[in-house]
Write a protein that holds these residues in place. Sequence first.
Motif, PDB file in Angstrom:
ATOM      1  N   VAL A   1       0.858  -1.184   0.000  1.00 15.99           N
ATOM      2  CA  VAL A   1       0.000   0.000   0.000  1.00 15.99           C
ATOM      3  C   VAL A   1       0.895   1.235   0.000  1.00 15.99           C
ATOM      4  O   VAL A   1       1.788   1.362   0.855  1.00 15.99           O
ATOM      5  CB  VAL A   1      -0.933   0.007   1.223  1.00 15.99           C
ATOM      6  N   VAL A   2       0.645   2.137  -0.953  1.00 17.35           N
ATOM      7  CA  VAL A   2       1.492   3.321  -1.122  1.00 17.35           C
ATOM      8  C   VAL A   2       0.605   4.534  -1.402  1.00 17.35           C
ATOM      9  O   VAL A   2      -0.537   4.398  -1.847  1.00 17.35           O
ATOM     10  CB  VAL A   2       2.483   3.139  -2.289  1.00 17.35           C
ATOM     11  N   PRO A   3       1.135   5.753  -1.169  1.00 13.64           N
ATOM     12  CA  PRO A   3       0.417   6.952  -1.621  1.00 13.64           C
ATOM     13  C   PRO A   3       0.324   6.960  -3.145  1.00 13.64           C
ATOM     14  O   PRO A   3       1.172   6.395  -3.836  1.00 13.64           O
ATOM     15  CB  PRO A   3       1.295   8.102  -1.109  1.00 13.64           C
ATOM     16  N   LYS A   4      -0.717   7.595  -3.658  1.00 12.48           N
ATOM     17  CA  LYS A   4      -0.930   7.584  -5.109  1.00 12.48           C
ATOM     18  C   LYS A   4       0.179   8.294  -5.887  1.00 12.48           C
ATOM     19  O   LYS A   4       0.371   8.019  -7.072  1.00 12.48           O
ATOM     20  CB  LYS A   4      -2.278   8.219  -5.441  1.00 12.48           C
ATOM     21  N   ASP A   5       0.927   9.188  -5.236  1.00 12.47           N
ATOM     22  CA  ASP A   5       2.009   9.885  -5.932  1.00 12.47           C
ATOM     23  C   ASP A   5       3.363   9.211  -5.720  1.00 12.47           C
ATOM     24  O   ASP A   5       4.404   9.744  -6.113  1.00 12.47           O
ATOM     25  CB  ASP A   5       2.078  11.349  -5.485  1.00 12.47           C
ATOM     26  N   HIS A   6       3.378   8.014  -5.110  1.00 13.45           N
ATOM     27  CA  HIS A   6       4.628   7.290  -4.897  1.00 13.45           C
ATOM     28  C   HIS A   6       5.080   6.664  -6.208  1.00 13.45           C
ATOM     29  O   HIS A   6       4.273   6.318  -7.083  1.00 13.45           O
ATOM     30  CB  HIS A   6       4.432   6.207  -3.840  1.00 13.45           C
ATOM     31  N   VAL A   7       6.402   6.467  -6.359  1.00 15.09           N
ATOM     32  CA  VAL A   7       6.956   5.901  -7.586  1.00 15.09           C
ATOM     33  C   VAL A   7       6.420   4.499  -7.852  1.00 15.09           C
ATOM     34  O   VAL A   7       6.271   4.087  -9.014  1.00 15.09           O
ATOM     35  CB  VAL A   7       8.509   5.896  -7.519  1.00 15.09           C
ATOM     36  N   VAL A   8       6.101   3.738  -6.803  1.00 12.21           N
ATOM     37  CA  VAL A   8       5.580   2.384  -6.980  1.00 12.21           C
ATOM     38  C   VAL A   8       4.232   2.396  -7.713  1.00 12.21           C
ATOM     39  O   VAL A   8       3.898   1.451  -8.429  1.00 12.21           O
ATOM     40  CB  VAL A   8       5.442   1.686  -5.618  1.00 12.21           C
ATOM     41  N   ALA A   9       3.476   3.468  -7.554  1.00 19.78           N
ATOM     42  CA  ALA A   9       2.168   3.551  -8.200  1.00 19.78           C
ATOM     43  C   ALA A   9       2.269   3.582  -9.716  1.00 19.78           C
ATOM     44  O   ALA A   9       1.269   3.344 -10.411  1.00 19.78           O
ATOM     45  CB  ALA A   9       1.417   4.782  -7.700  1.00 19.78           C
ATOM     46  N   ALA A  10       3.462   3.827 -10.251  1.00 23.83           N
ATOM     47  CA  ALA A  10       3.622   3.914 -11.706  1.00 23.83           C
ATOM     48  C   ALA A  10       3.893   2.567 -12.358  1.00 23.83           C
ATOM     49  O   ALA A  10       3.948   2.474 -13.587  1.00 23.83           O
ATOM     50  CB  ALA A  10       4.762   4.886 -12.037  1.00 23.83           C
ATOM     51  N   VAL A  11       4.060   1.498 -11.572  1.00 24.23           N
ATOM     52  CA  VAL A  11       4.367   0.179 -12.135  1.00 24.23           C
ATOM     53  C   VAL A  11       3.231  -0.789 -11.806  1.00 24.23           C
ATOM     54  O   VAL A  11       2.369  -0.517 -10.973  1.00 24.23           O
ATOM     55  CB  VAL A  11       5.704  -0.365 -11.594  1.00 24.23           C
ATOM     56  N   ASP A  12       3.233  -1.942 -12.485  1.00 25.46           N
ATOM     57  CA  ASP A  12       2.180  -2.933 -12.284  1.00 25.46           C
ATOM     58  C   ASP A  12       2.485  -3.896 -11.140  1.00 25.46           C
ATOM     59  O   ASP A  12       1.563  -4.472 -10.545  1.00 25.46           O
ATOM     60  CB  ASP A  12       1.962  -3.745 -13.573  1.00 25.46           C
ATOM     61  N   GLU A  13       3.761  -4.088 -10.822  1.00 25.92           N
ATOM     62  CA  GLU A  13       4.158  -5.078  -9.819  1.00 25.92           C
ATOM     63  C   GLU A  13       5.552  -4.739  -9.321  1.00 25.92           C
ATOM     64  O   GLU A  13       6.370  -4.164 -10.056  1.00 25.92           O
ATOM     65  CB  GLU A  13       4.143  -6.481 -10.441  1.00 25.92           C
ATOM     66  N   VAL A  14       5.828  -5.078  -8.069  1.00 27.16           N
ATOM     67  CA  VAL A  14       7.158  -4.845  -7.512  1.00 27.16           C
ATOM     68  C   VAL A  14       7.633  -6.113  -6.820  1.00 27.16           C
ATOM     69  O   VAL A  14       6.859  -7.051  -6.586  1.00 27.16           O
ATOM     70  CB  VAL A  14       7.158  -3.672  -6.505  1.00 27.16           C
ATOM     71  N   SER A  15       8.921  -6.141  -6.466  1.00 32.67           N
ATOM     72  CA  SER A  15       9.496  -7.223  -5.679  1.00 32.67           C
ATOM     73  C   SER A  15       9.871  -6.681  -4.304  1.00 32.67           C
ATOM     74  O   SER A  15       9.876  -5.464  -4.081  1.00 32.67           O
ATOM     75  CB  SER A  15      10.733  -7.795  -6.370  1.00 32.67           C
ATOM     76  N   VAL A  16      10.192  -7.572  -3.401  1.00 29.00           N
ATOM     77  CA  VAL A  16      10.631  -7.140  -2.070  1.00 29.00           C
ATOM     78  C   VAL A  16      11.888  -6.279  -2.175  1.00 29.00           C
ATOM     79  O   VAL A  16      12.045  -5.288  -1.457  1.00 29.00           O
ATOM     80  CB  VAL A  16      10.882  -8.374  -1.173  1.00 29.00           C
ATOM     81  N   GLU A  17      12.771  -6.626  -3.089  1.00 31.11           N
ATOM     82  CA  GLU A  17      14.014  -5.868  -3.270  1.00 31.11           C
ATOM     83  C   GLU A  17      13.737  -4.430  -3.696  1.00 31.11           C
ATOM     84  O   GLU A  17      14.479  -3.505  -3.329  1.00 31.11           O
ATOM     85  CB  GLU A  17      14.895  -6.564  -4.304  1.00 31.11           C
ATOM     86  N   ASP A  18      12.644  -4.222  -4.456  1.00 29.93           N
ATOM     87  CA  ASP A  18      12.305  -2.860  -4.879  1.00 29.93           C
ATOM     88  C   ASP A  18      11.934  -1.955  -3.710  1.00 29.93           C
ATOM     89  O   ASP A  18      11.950  -0.725  -3.841  1.00 29.93           O
ATOM     90  CB  ASP A  18      11.126  -2.899  -5.863  1.00 29.93           C
TER      91      ASP A  18
END
Length: 258
Positions: A82-99
């Motif tokens: 769960v991230v804020p909508k303006d976080h960089v993670v919101a721009a991708v479809d999936e992340v890993s733990v390392e990200d």
Amino acid sequence: MTGSEVPPSFRLAYVPGVTPTKWVRIWNERLPEIPLTLVAVSAADAPDVLRGGGADAGFVRLPVDRTDLSAIPLYTETTVVVVPKDHVVAAVDEVSVEDLADDIVLHPLDDSLDWERLPGQPANERPATTADAIELVAAGVGLLVVPQSLARLHHRKDLTYRPVSDAPESRIALSWPQDETTELVEDFIGIVRGRTVNSSRGRSPAPAPAQPKPKRPTAGGARRKPAAGKSTGSTGKSPRSGSGGPKGGKRGKPRRRA
């Protein structure tokens, strides 16, 4: 009914993130005379509630101690961050733990994921609950990794979530005390497993439709019954044909003899 008799009822516990609506609806359709009561419990308290008789059965998060509790695994949830909508993670479809290694990742005391190693950077303090952690994410303090159902439960317009491909997953199971596998518990197990009302474990199977009795053949084969009003004479002539002359023939004048 005497004063000492208690009418039958069924108590169903469920942990946050589980939506038991579908199964409750089927129960009410099949067993309308037996009320079902929902008991909301935390994931950590659910096993003790079942052991202590606070509920007849419950939806829990695995693992549970199967020494005295039975459990039927039902489904596995996707884990999300769960991230804020303006976080960089919101721009991708999936992340890993390392990200998430450089981010502060909140670890609430009621976390239901079985981590071997916590992701990201630790916060100064652990939030007491997932709901508290969600508020901190909205405030920009850190991120939160949870089962997807909990991200939906605590949905906010200023937050979003993305799947974490290699995070631990949470499994939901139906559990109950082994020594209390009552008829009502069996009924609910049948509903959760999708048994029909006519199954062998159903309480009131519908009666089988009556089968028509086979007709006994007559000697020499069946004879067709003549239609009503028809003549059955040997000549086969219609009673309207008189002597057998042509029906509707013209009548001429007698010829004069020469």
